[in-house]
Design an enzyme around this catalytic site. Structure first.
Site, PDB file in Angstrom:
ATOM      1  N   GLY A 146       0.805  -1.216   0.000  1.00 52.56           N
ATOM      2  CA  GLY A 146       0.000   0.000   0.000  1.00 52.56           C
ATOM      3  C   GLY A 146       0.834   1.260   0.000  1.00 52.56           C
ATOM      4  O   GLY A 146       1.713   1.469  -0.843  1.00 52.56           O
ATOM      5  N   GLY A 147       0.571   2.125   0.990  1.00 52.37           N
ATOM      6  CA  GLY A 147       1.290   3.388   1.091  1.00 52.37           C
ATOM      7  C   GLY A 147       2.767   3.207   1.303  1.00 52.37           C
ATOM      8  O   GLY A 147       3.562   4.109   1.012  1.00 52.37           O
ATOM      9  N   GLY A 376      15.481  10.283 -36.159  1.00 49.45           N
ATOM     10  CA  GLY A 376      15.041  10.926 -34.929  1.00 49.45           C
ATOM     11  C   GLY A 376      15.948  10.617 -33.760  1.00 49.45           C
ATOM     12  O   GLY A 376      16.109  11.436 -32.848  1.00 49.45           O
ATOM     13  N   ALA A 377      16.572   9.447 -33.781  1.00 50.24           N
ATOM     14  CA  ALA A 377      17.482   9.087 -32.696  1.00 50.24           C
ATOM     15  C   ALA A 377      18.729   9.963 -32.706  1.00 50.24           C
ATOM     16  O   ALA A 377      19.289  10.281 -31.652  1.00 50.24           O
ATOM     17  CB  ALA A 377      17.864   7.615 -32.802  1.00 50.24           C
TER      18      ALA A 377
END
Length: 487
Positions: A146-147, A376-377
């Site tokens: 959980g937390g 793009g790389a």
């Protein structure tokens, strides 16, 4: 969120006090709030309320630290324990020093209901307030639910031990809700979180985790705006960074061998090594200075970029930028991975995050192209126009829109279709295209790279560049120090 049953202590388990003493220099630990007691627990109440917290020194530098005690109701969080954690986080912010938490908790304490849940809310708020201002490290020592997982996920680095596990809901709840029967390790052990990027490093034992945390802290400054610590320069482990790199661009190799030939003692603290393995990130030193390494890893997927690799690198770059750590970027990538899986996995969004991280970085950065950087790389991996302070390339490296065979397939597709021997024609046209459009000489002539260097010159040129930019006013360039929010 329920409390965890107390289990016998294995040999490698440390008590909370032992964890803090393993982290801190001998004799420097000073505890605080050891007398607090939760009135809700009645006879089971214990001074400290399941937490030890205080200050100490790591390699002579002050730190704040705390450790949860699983022997009290499974380390579950109550209101007073939460307040102790909040106070130590605030102290770290006020003193502008790193903070380290040893986490082992079953989540919110059932006996305290909403007060316990609100305690987690207060802790989360403090983690976010400190984000990007002082280094925050979480060491997972056992099972946390959980937390007890959200807090660590808000910190800069998460170290897990081999016996630890972290998950939002435990195996019992999973079994009841989904019918899936899983063990603690299958649900949230290190093997799971190493591959998701939640965990940055794994240590065999808690003592090893404390040593690893000390090493990690050695690369980080006390706070944003302070200079990272430096050491006396040492020679690399290997002589020639070019030796591990095959001349054939299709052959794979381990980028870590190149790094070891560039950095002091060949020492690389690689993080998130099992997530997005085609991207290598970590800390090292060049001539004694702490640097962040961002590199394509040809050993996996040929070093191609994809959505997860972009996420991994972007977060690391932002962390380095916020804490003033220079970047050394080693490039050898054929581009972005194509396909429907990547497009559906939001590669555009995640790739843009990597572009954003490099473009906004104001720390000194040096890029070295080893063999190839396409499309793009080429732009994304810290190109000149994206903001690199210096771009170097090794002889024979290729830089361009795409590889020669692929480019010829697009530009000359009609000629290839009409040819009696298309493969021979493709090879000849590819050689011609590469010579005209992909060479380092052409890139240097156009000002896209600063210099073509022999691999053996790389360390000296990198070190010189970082020396030149050693006094860059990073805070002024960066404006108001920002938060290292999760990407």
């Amino acid at each position: 969120m329920s409390s965890l049953a107390v289990v016998p202590r294995p040999v490698e388990k440390l008590l909370p006090l032992e964890r803090l003493e393993a982290l801190c220099d001998p004799g420097t630990l000073r505890l605080q709030r050891t007398g607090i007691i939760s009135p809700r627990l009645g006879e089971r109440a214990r001074p400290g309320d399941g937490i030890l917290a205080g200050t100490g020194r790591v390699n002579g530098r002050p730190v704040a630290c705390y450790a949860q005690d699983v022997s009290l109701l499974g380390g579950s969080l109550g209101a007073n324990q939460a307040q102790t954690i909040v106070q130590i986080l605030r102290l770290a912010g006020r003193a502008r020093i790193p903070v380290i938490g040893f986490i082992e908790s079953g989540g919110a304490r059932l006996q305290e209901g909403l007060e316990a849940l609100d305690g987690y809310g207060a802790i989360f708020r403090e983690h976010v307030a400190l984000s990007g201002r002082v280094p925050q490290i979480s060491v997972m020592c056992g099972t946390s639910a959980g937390g007890g997982c959200y807090g660590p996920a808000l910190t800069d680095f998460v170290v897990m031990t081999k016996e630890s596990a972290m998950f939002l809901t435990g195996p019992g709840v999973v079994r009841e809700v989904t019918g899936e029967d899983v063990t603690l390790d299958e649900l949230g052990g290190p093997a799971v979180h190493e591959r998701t990027g939640v965990c940055h490093a794994v240590a065999p034992t808690e003592a090893d985790a404390a040593i690893l945390t000390r090493e990690l802290l050695s690369y980080l400054p006390d706070r944003a705006g302070a200079s990272p610590s430096s050491r006396d320069p040492e020679e690399p482990l290997l002589d020639d960074p070019g030796a591990p790199v095959p001349s054939n661009g299709r052959q794979v190799y381990d980028m870590r061998m190149v790094v070891r030939a560039l950095v002091d003692r060949g020492a690389l603290l690689e993080i998130q090594s099992r997530w997005a393995r085609n991207m290598l990130i970590g800390f090292a030193r060049v001539e004694g200075r702490s640097v962040g390494i961002v590199a394509n890893q040809p050993r996996y997927l040929g070093g191609i970029l994809d959505a997860e690799a972009a996420q991994k690198a972007a977060r690391f770059i932002r962390t380095c930028n916020l804490f003033g750590i220079p970047l050394l970027v080693l490039v050898d990538t054929p581009g972005f991975l194509p396909g429907t899986g990547q497009e559906r996995g939001a590669v555009i969004r995640h790739g843009a995050k990597l572009v954003h991280a490099f473009a906004e970085a104001t720390v000194p950065s040096v890029t070295v192209v080893l063999r190839k950087a396409f499309g793009g790389a080429y732009i994304t991996m810290n190109s000149r126009e994206l903001g690199a302070d210096m771009v170097l390339a090794w002889p024979g490296a290729e830089l361009g829109v795409m590889g020669a065979p692929q480019a010829v397939g697009v530009v000359n597709r009609r000629d290839l279709a009409a040819s009696a021997d298309p493969e021979r024609l493709r090879a000849r046209l590819a050689d011609s295209y590469a010579e005209e459009h992909l060479t380092t000489a052409g890139a240097a002539a156009g000002g896209h790279i600063d210099e073509v260097i022999h691999p053996s010159e790389s360390r000296d040129r990198i070190a010189d560049a970082f020396e030149v930019f050693a006094h860059v006013d990073h805070d002024a360039a960066n404006g108001i120090i920002g938060r290292n929010l999760p990407l």
